[in-house]
Design an enzyme around this catalytic site. Structure first.
Site, PDB file in Angstrom:
ATOM      1  N   SER A 105       0.829  -1.213   0.000  1.00 49.77           N
ATOM      2  CA  SER A 105       0.000   0.000   0.000  1.00 49.77           C
ATOM      3  C   SER A 105       0.863   1.263   0.000  1.00 49.77           C
ATOM      4  O   SER A 105       0.501   2.277  -0.589  1.00 49.77           O
ATOM      5  CB  SER A 105      -0.898   0.007   1.241  1.00 49.77           C
ATOM      6  OG  SER A 105      -1.725  -1.128   1.243  1.00 49.77           O
ATOM      7  N   TRP A 128       3.832 -10.142  -6.552  1.00 48.91           N
ATOM      8  CA  TRP A 128       2.422 -10.121  -6.956  1.00 48.91           C
ATOM      9  C   TRP A 128       2.209  -9.500  -8.327  1.00 48.91           C
ATOM     10  O   TRP A 128       1.257  -8.734  -8.512  1.00 48.91           O
ATOM     11  CB  TRP A 128       1.575  -9.365  -5.917  1.00 48.91           C
ATOM     12  CG  TRP A 128       1.410 -10.133  -4.668  1.00 48.91           C
ATOM     13  CD1 TRP A 128       1.989  -9.893  -3.459  1.00 48.91           C
ATOM     14  CD2 TRP A 128       0.615 -11.312  -4.495  1.00 48.91           C
ATOM     15  NE1 TRP A 128       1.622 -10.851  -2.564  1.00 48.91           N
ATOM     16  CE2 TRP A 128       0.776 -11.733  -3.172  1.00 48.91           C
ATOM     17  CE3 TRP A 128      -0.209 -12.058  -5.352  1.00 48.91           C
ATOM     18  CZ2 TRP A 128       0.132 -12.866  -2.666  1.00 48.91           C
ATOM     19  CZ3 TRP A 128      -0.840 -13.173  -4.859  1.00 48.91           C
ATOM     20  CH2 TRP A 128      -0.669 -13.568  -3.519  1.00 48.91           C
ATOM     21  N   ARG A 167     -33.801 -25.782  -7.683  1.00 43.33           N
ATOM     22  CA  ARG A 167     -33.659 -26.615  -6.484  1.00 43.33           C
ATOM     23  C   ARG A 167     -34.970 -26.644  -5.669  1.00 43.33           C
ATOM     24  O   ARG A 167     -35.461 -25.590  -5.242  1.00 43.33           O
ATOM     25  CB  ARG A 167     -32.524 -26.050  -5.617  1.00 43.33           C
ATOM     26  CG  ARG A 167     -32.341 -26.720  -4.286  1.00 43.33           C
ATOM     27  CD  ARG A 167     -31.748 -28.082  -4.431  1.00 43.33           C
ATOM     28  NE  ARG A 167     -31.453 -28.684  -3.136  1.00 43.33           N
ATOM     29  CZ  ARG A 167     -31.239 -29.981  -2.968  1.00 43.33           C
ATOM     30  NH1 ARG A 167     -31.260 -30.805  -3.994  1.00 43.33           N
ATOM     31  NH2 ARG A 167     -30.969 -30.465  -1.772  1.00 43.33           N
ATOM     32  N   GLU A 198      -5.018  -3.204  -6.758  1.00 43.21           N
ATOM     33  CA  GLU A 198      -5.213  -1.825  -7.250  1.00 43.21           C
ATOM     34  C   GLU A 198      -5.628  -0.877  -6.122  1.00 43.21           C
ATOM     35  O   GLU A 198      -6.430   0.023  -6.313  1.00 43.21           O
ATOM     36  CB  GLU A 198      -6.280  -1.851  -8.364  1.00 43.21           C
ATOM     37  CG  GLU A 198      -5.959  -1.009  -9.574  1.00 43.21           C
ATOM     38  CD  GLU A 198      -4.866  -1.596 -10.455  1.00 43.21           C
ATOM     39  OE1 GLU A 198      -4.473  -2.766 -10.237  1.00 43.21           O
ATOM     40  OE2 GLU A 198      -4.370  -0.875 -11.322  1.00 43.21           O
ATOM     41  N   GLY A 199      -5.072  -1.118  -4.925  1.00 43.43           N
ATOM     42  CA  GLY A 199      -5.426  -0.322  -3.745  1.00 43.43           C
ATOM     43  C   GLY A 199      -6.434  -1.086  -2.923  1.00 43.43           C
ATOM     44  O   GLY A 199      -7.539  -1.371  -3.404  1.00 43.43           O
TER      45      GLY A 199
HETATM   46  C1  LIG Z   1      -4.107 -11.460  -7.416  1.00 46.82           C
HETATM   47  C2  LIG Z   1      -3.271 -10.221  -7.216  1.00 46.82           C
HETATM   48  C3  LIG Z   1      -2.770  -9.567  -8.335  1.00 46.82           C
HETATM   49  C4  LIG Z   1      -1.923  -8.472  -8.180  1.00 46.82           C
HETATM   50  N1  LIG Z   1      -1.362  -7.881  -9.294  1.00 46.82           N
HETATM   51  C5  LIG Z   1      -0.444  -6.901  -9.124  1.00 46.82           C
HETATM   52  C6  LIG Z   1       0.259  -6.364 -10.256  1.00 46.82           C
HETATM   53  O1  LIG Z   1       0.036  -6.762 -11.400  1.00 46.82           O
HETATM   54  N2  LIG Z   1       1.207  -5.419 -10.027  1.00 46.82           N
HETATM   55  C7  LIG Z   1       1.494  -4.960  -8.790  1.00 46.82           C
HETATM   56  O2  LIG Z   1       2.373  -4.111  -8.657  1.00 46.82           O
HETATM   57  N3  LIG Z   1       0.843  -5.432  -7.684  1.00 46.82           N
HETATM   58  C8  LIG Z   1      -0.109  -6.397  -7.825  1.00 46.82           C
HETATM   59  N4  LIG Z   1      -0.769  -6.909  -6.739  1.00 46.82           N
HETATM   60  C9  LIG Z   1      -0.406  -6.441  -5.415  1.00 46.82           C
HETATM   61  C10 LIG Z   1      -1.481  -5.570  -4.788  1.00 46.82           C
HETATM   62  O3  LIG Z   1      -1.544  -4.343  -5.450  1.00 46.82           O
HETATM   63  C11 LIG Z   1      -1.119  -5.445  -3.310  1.00 46.82           C
HETATM   64  O4  LIG Z   1      -1.342  -6.720  -2.714  1.00 46.82           O
HETATM   65  C12 LIG Z   1      -1.931  -4.381  -2.611  1.00 46.82           C
HETATM   66  O5  LIG Z   1      -1.578  -3.107  -3.058  1.00 46.82           O
HETATM   67  C13 LIG Z   1      -1.734  -4.429  -1.083  1.00 46.82           C
HETATM   68  O6  LIG Z   1      -0.401  -4.475  -0.741  1.00 46.82           O
HETATM   69  P1  LIG Z   1       0.126  -5.591   0.291  1.00 46.82           P
HETATM   70  O7  LIG Z   1      -0.327  -6.907  -0.202  1.00 46.82           O
HETATM   71  O8  LIG Z   1       1.575  -5.390   0.476  1.00 46.82           O
HETATM   72  O9  LIG Z   1      -0.650  -5.303   1.619  1.00 46.82           O
HETATM   73  P2  LIG Z   1      -0.244  -4.240   2.761  1.00 46.82           P
HETATM   74  O10 LIG Z   1      -0.036  -2.906   2.165  1.00 46.82           O
HETATM   75  O11 LIG Z   1       0.828  -4.831   3.587  1.00 46.82           O
HETATM   76  O12 LIG Z   1      -1.599  -4.207   3.590  1.00 46.82           O
HETATM   77  C14 LIG Z   1      -1.980  -5.232   4.518  1.00 46.82           C
HETATM   78  C15 LIG Z   1      -3.254  -4.771   5.183  1.00 46.82           C
HETATM   79  O13 LIG Z   1      -2.997  -3.550   5.908  1.00 46.82           O
HETATM   80  C16 LIG Z   1      -3.889  -2.550   5.469  1.00 46.82           C
HETATM   81  N5  LIG Z   1      -3.227  -1.247   5.471  1.00 46.82           N
HETATM   82  C17 LIG Z   1      -2.024  -0.901   4.948  1.00 46.82           C
HETATM   83  N6  LIG Z   1      -1.784   0.394   5.161  1.00 46.82           N
HETATM   84  C18 LIG Z   1      -2.857   0.888   5.808  1.00 46.82           C
HETATM   85  C19 LIG Z   1      -3.219   2.189   6.283  1.00 46.82           C
HETATM   86  N7  LIG Z   1      -2.426   3.235   6.123  1.00 46.82           N
HETATM   87  N8  LIG Z   1      -4.416   2.325   6.896  1.00 46.82           N
HETATM   88  C20 LIG Z   1      -5.244   1.268   7.053  1.00 46.82           C
HETATM   89  N9  LIG Z   1      -4.968   0.032   6.634  1.00 46.82           N
HETATM   90  C21 LIG Z   1      -3.786  -0.152   6.003  1.00 46.82           C
HETATM   91  C22 LIG Z   1      -4.307  -2.946   4.049  1.00 46.82           C
HETATM   92  O14 LIG Z   1      -5.544  -2.372   3.683  1.00 46.82           O
HETATM   93  C23 LIG Z   1      -4.381  -4.460   4.190  1.00 46.82           C
HETATM   94  O15 LIG Z   1      -5.611  -4.812   4.732  1.00 46.82           O
HETATM   95  C24 LIG Z   1      -1.635  -7.987  -6.875  1.00 46.82           C
HETATM   96  C25 LIG Z   1      -2.198  -8.621  -5.756  1.00 46.82           C
HETATM   97  C26 LIG Z   1      -2.991  -9.726  -5.920  1.00 46.82           C
HETATM   98  C27 LIG Z   1      -3.536 -10.413  -4.694  1.00 46.82           C
END
Ligand SMILES: Cc1cc2nc3c(=O)[nH]c(=O)nc-3n(C[C@H](O)[C@H](O)[C@H](O)COP(=O)(O)OP(=O)(O)OC[C@H]3O[C@@H](n4cnc5c(N)ncnc54)[C@H](O)[C@@H]3O)c2cc1C
Length: 393
Positions: A128, A152, A263, A358-359
């Site tokens: 994020s 990812w 059903r 995408e966020g």
């Molecule tokens: C199937 C899939 C496809 C994807 N494709 C791509 C891609 O093509 N390219 C790419 O670059 N990325 C891709 N992603 C990555 C995706 O964009 C990230 O997983 C996403 O942005 C969240 O980042 P993170 O997983 O590191 O979670 P984190 O940022 O670690 O977040 C973990 C949790 O903490 C929460 N959190 C974090 N910060 C805050 C805050 N300030 N306030 C409140 N809550 C917060 C989040 O909402 C979440 O619930 C993909 C992910 C998936 C699952």
């Protein structure tokens, strides 16, 4: 207000539906990446709705893109991610921010799916919080050098063209980020597929960049302007993602309506019980509301209006709507929802992504609340991107 789609959009919607029923649904069981389907979607113009004719597009706009995305996701949510990679966050971003030479080299091939693209934002320590990314970009005089890791990345194992975001100085946070087009067929670019819960037809990878290079002309926007590029890409990507959520929610409704009418329990189809009707009513209302929100965001983009706030709300709401719809579809199907014989379990697995990619839902909520509270306006004047692509070159 006119909510009616115009005849051109209706025609491509019909074509996308026809393709989904004829080509996607019969092969749903082989839940894996299918290159031939991607090529056909490119040839049929599905990725090109928002692109000018000279880049292989049909100039119909992002509303048409949204409608096509919805129809494809209704059949297979995993294929929806291609609308980001062959259009919004890769091809469109290159078209908006790239030099004429770079646009010519990559955009049409991506739109027609002759080449596959991927977008590299996320990293092991930067999800994020993109401004804290660690992948390094160095200006080596006649080329750029990149080192780091991405996680990812959709299409990561198959993409030939990548838009990579990297920092030249981490202390500068978002002001240190640059966006650059990288060709993946080079030493130093290595990938490893990431196993995951759903969207199995969309391969995801962890990518290691070890001395990867890119020509100087491949920079998107100015040096240090990559965060701006990312923000425009993410707004457009949110149109694709939220449209995909609506399509998948519609698939949950389609399956549930059919099953509930068929059903029989206690001597009647379960569709005749009020609690089942209540579930159907919720699914239909939430999905329809999400569809209106998504289409408004796409339409605002097409009118050249700022739309970050509206598309964040649409993305948030559509993500909640699809997770709700998938849960209710499971409930309506009883034991059969849990079975691998019907696609409902797949809908349930696929739905969760829409609250993450995408966020995340939380990040969308922050953006919406900060705007409402007057802490930070979501809709600033539309970023001025180099607009020559709109005119013949
Ligand atoms: C199937 C899939 C496809 C994807 N494709 C791509 C891609 O093509 N390219 C790419 O670059 N990325 C891709 N992603 C990555 C995706 O964009 C990230 O997983 C996403 O942005 C969240 O980042 P993170 O997983 O590191 O979670 P984190 O940022 O670690 O977040 C973990 C949790 O903490 C929460 N959190 C974090 N910060 C805050 C805050 N300030 N306030 C409140 N809550 C917060 C989040 O909402 C979440 O619930 C993909 C992910 C998936 C699952």
């Amino acid at each position: 207000m006119n909510f009616e789609l115009n005849p051109e959009i209706k025609a491509i919607q019909k074509e996308a539906r026809r393709f989904a029923v004829k080509e996607i649904l019969p092969r749903l069981e082989a839940d894996q990446f299918k290159r031939d389907l991607v090529s056909k979607m490119g040839e049929l113009g599905f990725f090109g709705c928002a692109f000018p004719f000279r880049y292989g597009g049909s100039d119909l706009g992002f509303l048409a893109h949204s409608v096509v995305c919805e129809e494809i996701s209704r059949a297979d949510s995993g294929l929806r991610s291609l609308f980001n990679l062959q259009a919004a966050t890769v091809a469109y971003t290159i078209m908006e921010w790239g030099t004429p030479e770079v646009r010519k080299k990559y955009v049409k091939d991506l739109v027609l799916a002759r080449k596959l693209g991927c977008t590299c934002f996320s990293e092991p320590n930067a999800g994020s919080d993109l401004a804290s990314m660690e992948t390094q970009i160095e200006d080596r005089g006649d080329h750029f050098l990149l080192n780091g890791s991405k996680t990812w990345i959709s299409n990561g194992t198959v993409a030939e063209v990548a838009v990579v975001y990297a920092t030249y100085n981490r202390d500068l946070k978002h002001k240190g980020i640059c966006a650059v087009v990288v060709e993946t067929d080079q030493p130093g670019w290595s990938t490893r597929e990431t196993p995951k819960l759903g969207d199995k037809s969309s391969p995801i990878a962890e990518i290691h960049l070890n001395g990867v290079t890119a020509p100087k002309k491949n920079l998107l926007g100015e040096w240090g302007e990559g965060f701006k590029v990312a923000m425009t890409a993410l707004d457009r990507g949110r149109i694709s993602v939220s449209s995909g959520a609506v399509g998948l929610a519609q698939a949950c409704i389609d399956a549930s309506v059919e099953y509930a009418n068929k059903r029989v329990q206690f001597g009647k189809p379960i569709a005749q019980y009020q609690l089942v009707k209540g579930a159907i009513a919720e699914m239909v209302s939430f999905t329809e509301a999400a569809r209106l929100m998504v289409r408004r965001g796409a339409w605002m983009n097409d009118q050249d209006m700022p739309f970050s706030r509206e598309i964040a709300m649409a993305k948030y709401f559509a993500g909640e709507a699809v997770v709700k719809a998938a849960g209710l579809a499971m409930e309506i199907h009883g034991g059969m929802g849990y079975s691998l014989e019907l696609p409902v379990e797949k809908y349930y697995r696929d739905s969760k992504l829409y609250q993450i990619g995408e966020g995340t839902a939380n990040i969308m909520r922050l953006l919406i609340a900060d705007d409402a509270l007057g802490i930070k306006k979501a809709n600033r004047p539309r970023l001025h991107v180099p607009g020559e692509f709109r005119h013949p070159e």
